[in-house]
Scaffold this motif. Structure first.
Motif, PDB file in Angstrom:
ATOM      1  N   UNK A   1       0.805  -1.224   0.000  1.00 34.37           N
ATOM      2  CA  UNK A   1       0.000   0.000   0.000  1.00 34.37           C
ATOM      3  C   UNK A   1       0.832   1.265   0.000  1.00 34.37           C
ATOM      4  N   UNK A   2       2.067   1.175   0.484  1.00 39.34           N
ATOM      5  CA  UNK A   2       2.916   2.369   0.481  1.00 39.34           C
ATOM      6  C   UNK A   2       3.300   2.770  -0.927  1.00 39.34           C
ATOM      7  N   UNK A   3       3.304   1.807  -1.846  1.00 40.16           N
ATOM      8  CA  UNK A   3       3.632   2.141  -3.233  1.00 40.16           C
ATOM      9  C   UNK A   3       2.571   3.010  -3.882  1.00 40.16           C
ATOM     10  N   UNK A   4       1.361   2.938  -3.376  1.00 41.65           N
ATOM     11  CA  UNK A   4       0.301   3.786  -3.926  1.00 41.65           C
ATOM     12  C   UNK A   4       0.673   5.248  -3.745  1.00 41.65           C
ATOM     13  N   UNK A   5       1.214   5.586  -2.575  1.00 41.53           N
ATOM     14  CA  UNK A   5       1.637   6.954  -2.324  1.00 41.53           C
ATOM     15  C   UNK A   5       2.789   7.347  -3.239  1.00 41.53           C
ATOM     16  N   UNK A   6       3.754   6.439  -3.406  1.00 44.85           N
ATOM     17  CA  UNK A   6       4.911   6.729  -4.256  1.00 44.85           C
ATOM     18  C   UNK A   6       4.469   6.919  -5.698  1.00 44.85           C
ATOM     19  N   UNK A   7       3.648   5.998  -6.197  1.00 46.72           N
ATOM     20  CA  UNK A   7       3.190   6.096  -7.577  1.00 46.72           C
ATOM     21  C   UNK A   7       2.360   7.357  -7.801  1.00 46.72           C
ATOM     22  N   UNK A   8       1.530   7.691  -6.822  1.00 50.81           N
ATOM     23  CA  UNK A   8       0.737   8.909  -6.939  1.00 50.81           C
ATOM     24  C   UNK A   8       1.604  10.153  -6.986  1.00 50.81           C
ATOM     25  N   UNK A   9       2.648  10.168  -6.154  1.00 54.10           N
ATOM     26  CA  UNK A   9       3.578  11.295  -6.142  1.00 54.10           C
ATOM     27  C   UNK A   9       4.286  11.420  -7.482  1.00 54.10           C
ATOM     28  N   UNK A  10       4.725  10.296  -8.034  1.00 52.02           N
ATOM     29  CA  UNK A  10       5.458  10.332  -9.294  1.00 52.02           C
ATOM     30  C   UNK A  10       4.557  10.687 -10.464  1.00 52.02           C
ATOM     31  N   UNK A  11       3.326  10.207 -10.453  1.00 54.00           N
ATOM     32  CA  UNK A  11       2.406  10.557 -11.535  1.00 54.00           C
ATOM     33  C   UNK A  11       2.038  12.030 -11.483  1.00 54.00           C
ATOM     34  N   UNK A  12       1.871  12.563 -10.275  1.00 54.77           N
ATOM     35  CA  UNK A  12       1.581  13.989 -10.144  1.00 54.77           C
ATOM     36  C   UNK A  12       2.768  14.821 -10.623  1.00 54.77           C
ATOM     37  N   UNK A  13       3.983  14.356 -10.313  1.00 56.94           N
ATOM     38  CA  UNK A  13       5.183  15.061 -10.764  1.00 56.94           C
ATOM     39  C   UNK A  13       5.262  15.052 -12.283  1.00 56.94           C
ATOM     40  N   UNK A  14       4.970  13.900 -12.894  1.00 57.38           N
ATOM     41  CA  UNK A  14       4.998  13.824 -14.361  1.00 57.38           C
ATOM     42  C   UNK A  14       3.976  14.777 -14.973  1.00 57.38           C
ATOM     43  N   UNK A  15       2.798  14.873 -14.350  1.00 52.65           N
ATOM     44  CA  UNK A  15       1.761  15.761 -14.887  1.00 52.65           C
ATOM     45  C   UNK A  15       2.223  17.211 -14.854  1.00 52.65           C
ATOM     46  N   UNK A  16       2.879  17.609 -13.763  1.00 55.76           N
ATOM     47  CA  UNK A  16       3.383  18.986 -13.673  1.00 55.76           C
ATOM     48  C   UNK A  16       4.503  19.199 -14.689  1.00 55.76           C
TER      49      UNK A  16
ATOM     50  N   UNK B   1      10.395  17.714  -6.041  1.00 58.33           N
ATOM     51  CA  UNK B   1      10.982  16.386  -6.214  1.00 58.33           C
ATOM     52  C   UNK B   1      10.009  15.340  -5.683  1.00 58.33           C
ATOM     53  N   UNK B   2       9.615  14.349  -6.500  1.00 52.11           N
ATOM     54  CA  UNK B   2       8.627  13.356  -6.054  1.00 52.11           C
ATOM     55  C   UNK B   2       9.251  12.309  -5.136  1.00 52.11           C
ATOM     56  N   UNK B   3       8.408  11.477  -4.562  1.00 57.98           N
ATOM     57  CA  UNK B   3       8.873  10.364  -3.740  1.00 57.98           C
ATOM     58  C   UNK B   3       9.560   9.331  -4.633  1.00 57.98           C
ATOM     59  N   UNK B   4      10.665   8.786  -4.159  1.00 57.17           N
ATOM     60  CA  UNK B   4      11.303   7.655  -4.849  1.00 57.17           C
ATOM     61  C   UNK B   4      11.063   6.363  -4.096  1.00 57.17           C
ATOM     62  N   UNK B   5      10.875   6.458  -2.792  1.00 56.99           N
ATOM     63  CA  UNK B   5      10.536   5.356  -1.907  1.00 56.99           C
ATOM     64  C   UNK B   5       9.563   5.899  -0.869  1.00 56.99           C
ATOM     65  N   UNK B   6       8.848   5.058  -0.158  1.00 56.98           N
ATOM     66  CA  UNK B   6       7.947   5.568   0.880  1.00 56.98           C
ATOM     67  C   UNK B   6       8.693   6.462   1.871  1.00 56.98           C
ATOM     68  N   UNK B   7       8.253   7.708   1.965  1.00 57.44           N
ATOM     69  CA  UNK B   7       8.850   8.636   2.907  1.00 57.44           C
ATOM     70  C   UNK B   7      10.160   9.243   2.467  1.00 57.44           C
ATOM     71  N   UNK B   8      10.650   8.922   1.259  1.00 58.53           N
ATOM     72  CA  UNK B   8      11.939   9.439   0.785  1.00 58.53           C
ATOM     73  C   UNK B   8      11.772  10.040  -0.610  1.00 58.53           C
ATOM     74  N   UNK B   9      12.116  11.320  -0.726  1.00 57.82           N
ATOM     75  CA  UNK B   9      12.041  11.992  -2.010  1.00 57.82           C
ATOM     76  C   UNK B   9      13.359  11.839  -2.765  1.00 57.82           C
ATOM     77  N   UNK B  10      13.309  12.039  -4.068  1.00 59.32           N
ATOM     78  CA  UNK B  10      14.552  12.090  -4.844  1.00 59.32           C
ATOM     79  C   UNK B  10      15.426  13.198  -4.283  1.00 59.32           C
ATOM     80  N   UNK B  11      16.720  12.950  -4.198  1.00 65.43           N
ATOM     81  CA  UNK B  11      17.639  13.939  -3.640  1.00 65.43           C
ATOM     82  C   UNK B  11      17.813  15.137  -4.557  1.00 65.43           C
ATOM     83  N   UNK B  12      17.726  14.905  -5.853  1.00 66.62           N
ATOM     84  CA  UNK B  12      17.955  15.960  -6.847  1.00 66.62           C
ATOM     85  C   UNK B  12      16.883  15.875  -7.932  1.00 66.62           C
TER      86      UNK B  12
END
Length: 547
Positions: free
Chosen positions: A159-174, A245-256
């Motif tokens: 279930x934590x991947x749902x948050x990660x995938x949502x963060x990354x999809x939102x980032x792609x949309x922006x 910067x979107x999430x790359x793992x649960x609770x962790x964003x990409x550093x750059x």
């Protein structure tokens, strides 16, 4: 190759961006990539015994993820579907969000060391955790088996991947919104700084101290090497930029920011290279002095693209407009004065407008349409040609050696963008010998006899991303142009050379007249540096065309 302008261009059915005449799809490249990313293809489930193959076991034992990928691709299990050559690198790249060239480099290069990249590959290809030499974050309990006896995936149904995938999809949309609307966003962002710092009527910004009263002949611009540069206060890891910067793992964003681009939206050309960082600007008495130190291209993108992303995100939300947007722009607020060289690393491009001068004093100009599927910045926009980052051609020469020269950088870009030659991308084993290069020698002869003239307009930055550029102009007499660039390459690694105006071929370039200047600056999706070059060249046309 011609590219129709906005009045006659096809448009993307998703975002409305202009499409090249020979673009086969009805959607633009950013929209196609975003759609693919939202439902990115994934590798099929493999049987449990798949991972027991000797080649795979040996690759895991070497702790080299590139060798693991290669063994995976050539596994006999894939032969019925893909043939003896195995899974294509391009398909693995689609699964991983990488290009075929990037997959090839991973397989053939040194073992990848970055943990986030290793985790991303392992999870995407569903590698069993007990074969890995690193720890996956909180893997599932291996108490159940997958279909057909496959080992359980370390990420299925988490279930934590749902948050990660949502963060990354939102980032792609922006990011899609950013790439599809850069010209409009830049014009809006320029309003944040008022009208006093605009270069003419464009979205390029500069203080009075960055722009000389008249274009300065290139030979009168002196470059200095700064051996003790002040460390910038802000960089791409600034906490104020986390929202970009979107999430790359649960609770962790990409550093750059560039890490997110690489794994989630990588264009064809996306490589980190040595680049020059501007540390001082001075103009006076018909001459100029610019000082530089050494930096990298990604250091520029990590901050500038994040600033642009932040603005696009605030704009897309529709909750604030005009100067009220400042409240939603923490990274831009942290920068503060966009012209303070101490705050952030300013790593300039050189944007050059090419004017082809006729004997009667009239001229034509060329433009470049930047393919958003190939470039990381200014995709989908028209820009001056040639334009490129101020970078050395080799990693082995001294940073303040032969490449540390504005003119030589311009010639390298001419070679790439007009003649379609491979780029001198900084990976060469030895520095470029300019004195043995026929094109350079011919252009230098032109400068010596006055048939080729180059001028610098100053230094400025894009209002949207705050990326710095050195706007300039190159005037080449008709006969010299025909001799050196008679056969202009219709395409290059970054886009298309524009040779058509409202459906009419202009094999000698676009007429340098007020109507066409106004058309591009006001009505076309034009990169701010290119628009500023056009505006400044028109303003100073008497000096440029009648020296």
């Amino acid at each position: 190759m011609s590219l129709p302008l906005k009045a006659s261009a096809r448009r993307c059915r998703r975002c409305g961006a202009d499409l090249a005449a020979d673009h086969e799809s009805s959607s633009c490249s950013p929209c196609l990539r975003t759609a693919a990313a939202a439902g990115r293809p994934v590798p099929a489930t493999v049987p449990g015994e798949f991972w027991d193959a000797s080649d795979l076991r040996a690759a895991f034992g070497e702790r080299h993820m590139g060798h693991v990928i290669r063994a995976y691709r050539y596994h006999p299990h894939h032969v019925p579907e893909y043939g003896r050559r195995g899974v294509p690198q391009s398909m693995v790249g689609d699964w991983l969000g990488l290009t075929q060239a990037q997959v090839s480099r991973i397989e053939a290069g040194a073992p990848p060391q970055k943990l986030d990249a290793l985790i991303h590959i392992a999870r995407t290809l569903r590698m069993p955790s007990d074969l890995l030499w690193f720890q996956l974050p909180e893997p599932h309990s291996p108490s159940t088996s997958g279909a057909h006896g496959a080992r359980p995936s370390p990420h299925d149904d988490d279930p934590r991947d749902v948050e990660v995938q949502g963060s990354q999809q939102a980032w792609r949309a922006v990011r899609r919104h950013l790439n599809a609307n850069r010209a409009e966003l830049a014009a809006s962002a320029a309003d944040l700084y008022g009208t006093g710092s605009r270069v003419e009527t464009t979205s390029l910004l500069a203080p009075a101290t960055w722009l000389p009263a008249q274009p300065v002949a290139l030979e009168k611009v002196v470059l200095r090497w700064d051996r003790e540069p002040v460390e910038p206060i802000l960089d791409g890891a600034a906490p104020e930029g986390q929202a970009s910067r979107p999430l790359r793992l649960p609770g962790q964003r990409f550093d750059r920011y560039t890490q997110a681009v690489r794994y989630l939206d990588s264009p064809t050309l996306f490589e980190n290279r040595p680049s020059y960082r501007l540390t001082r600007v001075h103009w006076g008495d018909g001459c100029g002095e610019l000082a530089f130190s050494l930096s990298t291209y990604f250091e520029k993108l990590d901050l500038c693209e994040a600033i642009g992303h932040e603005y696009a995100q605030a704009d897309a939300s529709g909750t604030a407009t005009g100067r009220s947007l400042w409240g939603r722009l923490p990274l831009r607020r942290a920068v503060g004065d966009p012209f303070d060289l101490r705050i952030r690393p300013m790593i300039p491009a050189i944007t050059t407008l090419l004017l082809r001068r006729r004997n009667n004093g009239e001229a034509t100009f060329l433009l470049h349409w930047r393919d958003p599927g190939k470039v990381a910045t200014a995709g989908g926009l028209y820009d001056a040609i040639p334009a490129g980052e101020f970078q050395p051609s080799s990693i082995l020469g001294p940073p303040d050696g032969a490449d540390f020269d504005l003119w030589r950088n311009i010639v390298r870009e001419l070679n790439e963008e007009l003649l379609g030659a491979p780029e001198f991308d900084g990976s060469a084993s030895r520095p470029l010998d300019y004195d043995r290069w026929p094109l350079y020698r011919a252009l230098q002869r032109g400068r010596d006899n006055g048939t080729v003239r180059a001028y610098v307009f100053g230094v400025a930055c894009d209002a949207l991303t705050l990326a710095v550029t050195i706007p300039s102009v190159l005037v080449i007499d008709d006969a010299v142009f025909d001799e050196l660039f008679g056969d202009i390459a219709p395409r290059n690694a970054e886009g298309v050379t524009v040779t058509e105006l409202d459906g009419q071929l202009t094999t000698h370039g676009i007429p340098f007249i007020e109507q066409n200047i106004t058309q591009f600056i006001r009505n076309e999706p034009m990169a701010p540096p290119g628009a500023a070059c056009l505006a400044l060249a028109w303003k100073h046309r008497a000096l440029l065309l009648n020296p």
